[in-house]
Scaffold this motif. Structure first.
Motif, mmCIF file in Angstrom:
data_model
loop_
_atom_site.group_PDB
_atom_site.id
_atom_site.type_symbol
_atom_site.label_atom_id
_atom_site.label_comp_id
_atom_site.label_asym_id
_atom_site.label_seq_id
_atom_site.Cartn_x
_atom_site.Cartn_y
_atom_site.Cartn_z
ATOM 1 N N TYR A 1 0.823 -1.200 0.000
ATOM 2 C CA TYR A 1 0.000 0.000 0.000
ATOM 3 C C TYR A 1 0.863 1.259 0.000
ATOM 4 C CZ TYR A 1 -3.647 -3.200 1.533
ATOM 5 O OH TYR A 1 -4.531 -4.246 1.620
ATOM 6 N N VAL B 1 0.267 5.151 1.286
ATOM 7 C CA VAL B 1 -0.595 6.001 2.107
ATOM 8 C C VAL B 1 -0.077 7.429 1.933
ATOM 9 C CG1 VAL B 1 -1.338 6.548 4.463
ATOM 10 C CG2 VAL B 1 -1.044 4.150 3.756
ATOM 11 N N PRO C 1 0.159 10.556 3.862
ATOM 12 C CA PRO C 1 -0.043 11.184 5.167
ATOM 13 C C PRO C 1 -0.334 12.677 5.085
ATOM 14 C CG PRO C 1 2.268 10.638 4.844
ATOM 15 C CD PRO C 1 1.504 10.035 3.697
ATOM 16 N N GLU D 1 -7.401 2.615 -5.477
ATOM 17 C CA GLU D 1 -7.687 3.425 -4.287
ATOM 18 C C GLU D 1 -8.699 2.722 -3.400
ATOM 19 O OE1 GLU D 1 -8.562 7.518 -5.092
ATOM 20 O OE2 GLU D 1 -8.327 8.045 -2.981
ATOM 21 N N ASP E 1 -12.978 4.602 1.946
ATOM 22 C CA ASP E 1 -12.727 5.017 3.321
ATOM 23 C C ASP E 1 -13.005 3.895 4.315
ATOM 24 O OD1 ASP E 1 -11.985 7.512 2.415
ATOM 25 O OD2 ASP E 1 -13.908 8.462 2.915
ATOM 26 N N LYS F 1 -10.002 1.569 4.988
ATOM 27 C CA LYS F 1 -8.724 2.163 5.382
ATOM 28 C C LYS F 1 -8.273 1.937 6.826
ATOM 29 C CE LYS F 1 -9.084 6.002 2.116
ATOM 30 N NZ LYS F 1 -9.204 7.470 2.024
ATOM 31 N N VAL G 1 -5.331 -0.494 7.487
ATOM 32 C CA VAL G 1 -4.118 -0.092 6.770
ATOM 33 C C VAL G 1 -3.513 1.148 7.430
ATOM 34 C CG1 VAL G 1 -3.189 0.669 4.542
ATOM 35 C CG2 VAL G 1 -4.924 -1.134 4.612
ATOM 36 N N LEU G 2 -4.338 2.113 7.794
ATOM 37 C CA LEU G 2 -3.831 3.307 8.485
ATOM 38 C C LEU G 2 -3.167 2.925 9.810
ATOM 39 C CD1 LEU G 2 -6.706 5.883 7.820
ATOM 40 C CD2 LEU G 2 -4.422 5.853 6.784
ATOM 41 N N TYR H 1 0.170 1.374 9.067
ATOM 42 C CA TYR H 1 1.076 2.434 8.607
ATOM 43 C C TYR H 1 1.607 3.233 9.797
ATOM 44 C CZ TYR H 1 2.711 6.321 5.683
ATOM 45 O OH TYR H 1 3.473 7.289 5.069
ATOM 46 N N ALA I 1 -10.305 8.911 7.861
ATOM 47 C CA ALA I 1 -10.009 8.233 6.592
ATOM 48 C C ALA I 1 -10.172 9.103 5.344
ATOM 49 C CB ALA I 1 -10.833 6.954 6.464
ATOM 50 N N TYR J 1 -6.973 10.901 4.166
ATOM 51 C CA TYR J 1 -5.747 10.135 3.962
ATOM 52 C C TYR J 1 -5.938 9.126 2.833
ATOM 53 C CZ TYR J 1 -4.533 12.258 8.375
ATOM 54 O OH TYR J 1 -4.270 13.178 9.351
ATOM 55 N N VAL K 1 -5.397 6.190 0.341
ATOM 56 C CA VAL K 1 -4.642 4.937 0.429
ATOM 57 C C VAL K 1 -4.837 4.185 -0.873
ATOM 58 C CG1 VAL K 1 -4.390 2.728 1.642
ATOM 59 C CG2 VAL K 1 -4.981 4.797 2.938
#
Length: 156
Positions: free
Chosen positions: A68, A70, A72, A103, A106, A109, A112-113, A116, A144, A147, A149
């Protein structure tokens, strides 16, 4: 939540300061030389208007067997370019890997966030306004939209 009339989220943290001037340049130079710092790559994507290659250092996250990117800083130029181009190249040294970018919605995410942030909070935490890897799913879902992703898939 997909509303075609809703405006595109506009969260964007403009580069600046010593961190950007020094840190990003050092990481980019090392990555171009073939040394990856914590998964760093140089992202190359065609400009949506010029068609010229644009590059920026990124952290490539591997999570549950997927890779992925991301953003930020939010809806940056590379994000806007990748949305138009559909992919680009991830470079390290002389190697360039073509990829397609998918992509995430939301709702997909939060995990994954969190991954990260667990990996790079020391580097990017300032862009997450106090939200960290221990945040609840609801908190991560709440941030989300700001950001982007992208799942990285092979172009071949």
């Amino acid at each position: 939540m997909s509303d075609a009339t809703a405006p595109e989220p506009t969260r964007y943290v403009k580069p600046g300061g010593l961190t950007d001037q020094l840190f990003n340049r050092v990481v980019a130079a090392l990555t171009k030389a073939g040394l990856s710092i914590w998964g760093s790559r140089v992202l190359a994507v065609r400009g949506r208007k010029s068609g010229e290659w644009r590059t920026t250092p990124v952290n490539l996250l591997t999570y549950q067997g997927q890779r992925y990117l991301v953003a930020p800083r939010g809806h940056t130029q590379w994000v806007r370019n990748i949305r138009v181009s559909g992919g680009g190249e991830l470079r390290i040294g002389r190697r360039a890997e073509e990829f397609r970018a998918v992509e995430l919605a939301d709702s997909d995410k939060p995990e994954v966030l969190r991954a990260y942030l667990k990996r790079w909070k020391f580097e990017v935490g300032m862009f997450f306004d106090g939200v960290g890897p221990d945040a609840s799913d609801a908190e991560l879902l709440g941030i989300a939209p700001g950001y982007p992703v992208f799942r990285v898939e092979s172009a071949h």
